[in-house]
Write an enzyme that holds these catalytic residues in place. Structure first.
Site, PDB file in Angstrom:
ATOM      1  CG  HIS A 312      -2.049   0.942   1.144  1.00 14.84           C
ATOM      2  ND1 HIS A 312      -1.965   2.284   1.385  1.00 14.84           N
ATOM      3  CD2 HIS A 312      -3.328   0.701   0.758  1.00 14.84           C
ATOM      4  CE1 HIS A 312      -3.151   2.843   1.178  1.00 14.84           C
ATOM      5  NE2 HIS A 312      -3.988   1.907   0.804  1.00 14.84           N
ATOM      6  CG  ASP A 370      -8.349  -4.425  -2.647  1.00 18.17           C
ATOM      7  OD1 ASP A 370      -7.567  -3.465  -2.828  1.00 18.17           O
ATOM      8  OD2 ASP A 370      -9.576  -4.320  -2.690  1.00 18.17           O
TER       9      ASP A 370
HETATM   10  C1  SDX Z   1      -6.256   0.005  -2.823  1.00 16.16           C
HETATM   11  O1  SDX Z   1      -4.429   4.492  -2.033  1.00 16.16           O
HETATM   12  C2  SDX Z   1      -5.382   3.893  -1.387  1.00 16.16           C
HETATM   13  O2  SDX Z   1      -5.818   4.288  -0.327  1.00 16.16           O
HETATM   14  C3  SDX Z   1      -5.963   2.695  -2.121  1.00 16.16           C
HETATM   15  C4  SDX Z   1      -6.967   1.853  -1.339  1.00 16.16           C
HETATM   16  C5  SDX Z   1      -8.221   2.627  -1.054  1.00 16.16           C
HETATM   17  O3  SDX Z   1      -8.920   2.252  -0.105  1.00 16.16           O
HETATM   18  O4  SDX Z   1      -8.569   3.529  -1.859  1.00 16.16           O
HETATM   19  O5  SDX Z   1      -6.383   1.448  -0.108  1.00 16.16           O
HETATM   20  C6  SDX Z   1      -7.388   0.629  -2.116  1.00 16.16           C
HETATM   21  O6  SDX Z   1      -6.014   0.342  -3.942  1.00 16.16           O
HETATM   22  C7  SDX Z   1      -5.380  -0.985  -2.084  1.00 16.16           C
HETATM   23  C8  SDX Z   1      -4.163  -1.453  -2.951  1.00 16.16           C
HETATM   24  C9  SDX Z   1      -4.677  -2.562  -3.880  1.00 16.16           C
HETATM   25  N1  SDX Z   1      -3.618  -2.930  -4.856  1.00 16.16           N
HETATM   26  C10 SDX Z   1      -3.019  -4.120  -4.806  1.00 16.16           C
HETATM   27  O7  SDX Z   1      -3.179  -4.940  -3.890  1.00 16.16           O
HETATM   28  C11 SDX Z   1      -2.105  -4.395  -5.998  1.00 16.16           C
HETATM   29  C12 SDX Z   1      -0.760  -4.953  -5.493  1.00 16.16           C
HETATM   30  N2  SDX Z   1      -0.050  -3.868  -4.757  1.00 16.16           N
HETATM   31  C13 SDX Z   1       0.688  -2.961  -5.521  1.00 16.16           C
HETATM   32  O8  SDX Z   1       0.777  -2.989  -6.870  1.00 16.16           O
HETATM   33  C14 SDX Z   1       1.364  -1.832  -4.769  1.00 16.16           C
HETATM   34  O9  SDX Z   1       1.719  -2.292  -3.521  1.00 16.16           O
HETATM   35  C15 SDX Z   1       0.557  -0.578  -4.637  1.00 16.16           C
HETATM   36  C16 SDX Z   1       0.116  -0.082  -5.969  1.00 16.16           C
HETATM   37  C17 SDX Z   1      -0.623  -0.810  -3.774  1.00 16.16           C
HETATM   38  C18 SDX Z   1       1.431   0.496  -3.973  1.00 16.16           C
HETATM   39  O10 SDX Z   1       2.444   0.734  -4.823  1.00 16.16           O
HETATM   40  P1  SDX Z   1       3.576   1.842  -4.503  1.00 16.16           P
HETATM   41  O11 SDX Z   1       3.307   2.525  -3.225  1.00 16.16           O
HETATM   42  O12 SDX Z   1       3.748   2.670  -5.711  1.00 16.16           O
HETATM   43  O13 SDX Z   1       4.815   0.955  -4.213  1.00 16.16           O
HETATM   44  P2  SDX Z   1       5.747   0.405  -5.314  1.00 16.16           P
HETATM   45  O14 SDX Z   1       4.931  -0.164  -6.447  1.00 16.16           O
HETATM   46  O15 SDX Z   1       6.753   1.444  -5.628  1.00 16.16           O
HETATM   47  O16 SDX Z   1       6.400  -0.804  -4.534  1.00 16.16           O
HETATM   48  C19 SDX Z   1       7.509  -0.604  -3.666  1.00 16.16           C
HETATM   49  C20 SDX Z   1       8.296  -1.903  -3.771  1.00 16.16           C
HETATM   50  C21 SDX Z   1       8.684  -2.219  -5.204  1.00 16.16           C
HETATM   51  O17 SDX Z   1       9.857  -3.038  -5.124  1.00 16.16           O
HETATM   52  P3  SDX Z   1      11.306  -2.308  -5.400  1.00 16.16           P
HETATM   53  O18 SDX Z   1      11.202  -1.651  -6.752  1.00 16.16           O
HETATM   54  O19 SDX Z   1      11.458  -1.312  -4.266  1.00 16.16           O
HETATM   55  O20 SDX Z   1      12.294  -3.446  -5.369  1.00 16.16           O
HETATM   56  O21 SDX Z   1       7.481  -3.011  -3.350  1.00 16.16           O
HETATM   57  C22 SDX Z   1       7.261  -3.896  -4.448  1.00 16.16           C
HETATM   58  C23 SDX Z   1       7.585  -3.119  -5.713  1.00 16.16           C
HETATM   59  O22 SDX Z   1       8.017  -3.984  -6.733  1.00 16.16           O
HETATM   60  N3  SDX Z   1       5.845  -4.256  -4.379  1.00 16.16           N
HETATM   61  C24 SDX Z   1       5.377  -5.488  -4.517  1.00 16.16           C
HETATM   62  C25 SDX Z   1       4.004  -5.393  -4.308  1.00 16.16           C
HETATM   63  N4  SDX Z   1       3.685  -4.117  -4.050  1.00 16.16           N
HETATM   64  C26 SDX Z   1       4.825  -3.414  -4.093  1.00 16.16           C
HETATM   65  N5  SDX Z   1       6.002  -6.646  -4.809  1.00 16.16           N
HETATM   66  C27 SDX Z   1       5.189  -7.728  -4.879  1.00 16.16           C
HETATM   67  N6  SDX Z   1       3.866  -7.730  -4.685  1.00 16.16           N
HETATM   68  C28 SDX Z   1       3.232  -6.572  -4.398  1.00 16.16           C
HETATM   69  N7  SDX Z   1       1.924  -6.545  -4.195  1.00 16.16           N
END
Ligand code: SDX
Length: 435
Positions: A312, A370
């Protein structure tokens, strides 16, 4: 908002340093008011993804990502989920206070007597293929409400703001249920105003004209809690979309339709569908025995695999909603005698590994709202492609309340970000014949 301190920005390129007021809210990080930056230094800030940008001031929802805290108008989500229902939560988020019993009764009657949609809406649905994704239909139907309620364009009228709020929360379940019924070729079920908000939604989704349908009270309460948990969440992507779209003065129905469209994405509200599909895929390919292999793929960036329902932008400790959703999951599975549901066991195994594995711990990746919601909704009989519609029905109260807060804010302006231009400098056009 108060301002006691200042921030000074100095430049190594000879630009004179600039002072900015630091604004302090009631809780949470201070903000540096940089609105005069371009005028005084001829520079923009650069913050793609808005990792360090406050787009507005708001008194609706507060999130503390480190404490795993979520407050709606100051009330902790853990207490609202136990002591209130979704309509009370809607009243709180929009008006700012929990209703008294008399206010609640009036509000419930008001909302439940706006649940029907114009009969012409059926013709709008009929234009879609039967296999259309319900979110595509819901984005269209919610936007089409602007055509049925043209007076909603008078966005500065308190009466129009309030009736649009009531129409939106009252009709979104009806529209979502219509999208579902259309996709399975069943007749639409008209709202039943004697039922609760969640009960009526279940009736419109699962009843048929052929037999009496009474919602299971445990499942009805579970759905109501899912709606509470998804009601609002500060300036997330879809809420920011609603604010930016609404800032042009368009109909609130059009702005909400933009929010529906944004929520659909798998990085946002679409994650519940993507998470369940991920669990089903692991289950189909060997289940618990294959969990370790899947997690290794997730850690391999080239695999493109993500642990959906994890991570998140704000919560870097735990998402309080995920804990409540897990409890709801247990209650529903117990009620249905599905305690041994393989997907739930799979989800618990994935969570255990992720909470112990350095890759996830270092990146502060925890289950978000989720992760368990898909398992609960599937147990409730909601089809996977409807999961994000349920999220949209719930988030409508957050969207319309944040829209209203923006419209009545004296600082309100149309949103118009700038850019860092990296394209070509000016060059002459050669006529086609000489190119
Ligand atoms: C919702 O914003 C809100 O409030 C949203 C929400 C709401 O109520 O409105 O809470 C609802 O959208 C919840 C989130 C649902 N999405 C998912 O579950 C999809 C999977 N998660 C992600 O794609 C990700 O974690 C995000 C989009 C939620 C957050 O992404 P960020 O903050 O931009 O973080 P990032 O993508 O830069 O990740 C940081 C690191 C990265 O690795 P490095 O490049 O540092 O090596 O963490 C890794 C990412 O690759 N990473 C994951 C991951 N999420 C982040 N690796 C594996 N699996 C994951 N789910």
């Amino acid at each position: 908002m108060t301002t006691e301190h200042k921030a000074t920005m100095s430049f190594s390129d000879g630009t004179p340093s600039v002072e900015f007021p630091i604004l302090t809210g009631t809780i949470g990080p201070d903000v540096i008011d940089i609105r005069k930056l371009y005028g005084q230094a001829g520079k923009f800030t650069y913050d793609t993804g808005f990792l360090s940008t406050a787009s507005c001031n708001s008194s609706i929802t507060y999130i503390d990502g480190d404490k795993g805290q979520l407050l709606y108008r100051g009330y902790p989500i853990e207490q609202l989920a136990v002591h209130c229902d979704f309509l009370e939560t809607c009243y709180l988020i929009y008006y700012g206070e929990l209703p008294t019993p008399a206010q609640y009764q009036d509000f419930q009657s008001l909302v439940m007597h706006h649940t029907m949609v114009h009969e012409q809406m059926q013709f709008a649905v009929r234009g879609f293929r039967r296999d259309s994704h319900p979110m595509a239909i819901l984005a269209s139907l919610s936007g089409s409400m602007a055509a049925f309620y043209p007076d909603s364009l008078d966005i500065n009228s308190p009466e129009q703001q309030d009736i649009s709020f009531v129409r939106l929360i009252a009709k979104m379940p009806t529209l979502a249920a219509m999208a579902y019924k259309y996709s399975i070729g069943q007749p639409y079920m008209y709202p039943q105003n004697h039922l609760s908000y969640a009960g009526n939604f279940m009736h419109m989704m699962f009843a048929t004209p052929c037999e009496k349908y009474e919602p299971n009270p445990v499942l009805e309460r579970a759905l109501d809690r899912i709606l509470i948990l998804h009601a609002d969440h500060e300036q997330n992507a879809s809420t920011s979309t609603v604010r930016l779209c609404g800032s042009s003065g368009t109909s609130p129905f059009s702005a909400i339709a933009a929010g529906v469209a944004c929520l659909w994405g798998p990085a946002h509200g679409g994650a519940n569908q993507a998470c369940l599909e991920m669990l089903e895929e692991i289950q189909a390919n060997g289940g618990l025995e294959k969990v370790g292999e899947f997690m290794e793929r997730v850690k391999d960036k080239n695999s493109g695999a993500r642990l959906m329902g994890f991570g998140h932008r704000v919560y870097k400790n735990f998402d309080p909603r995920a804990k409540l959703m897990q409890e709801t999951c247990r209650e529903v599975l117990a009620e249905l005698g599905l305690e041994n549901d393989p997907l739930f066991k799979l989800a618990m195994a994935l969570e255990k590994i992720a909470l112990e594995d350095d890759y996830f711990v270092q990146r502060k990746l925890y289950p978000n709202v989720d992760f368990y919601s898909g398992i609960v909704q599937r147990a409730l009989g909601i089809p996977v492609n409807m999961f994000t519609c349920i999220f949209a029905v719930a988030r409508t109260i957050g969207w319309v309340s944040q829209w209203k807060e923006m419209i009545v804010d004296p600082e309100y302006k149309i949103g118009r970000p700038r850019q860092l231009y990296t394209g070509l400098t000016e060059r002459p056009v050669k006529p086609l014949e000489s190119r």
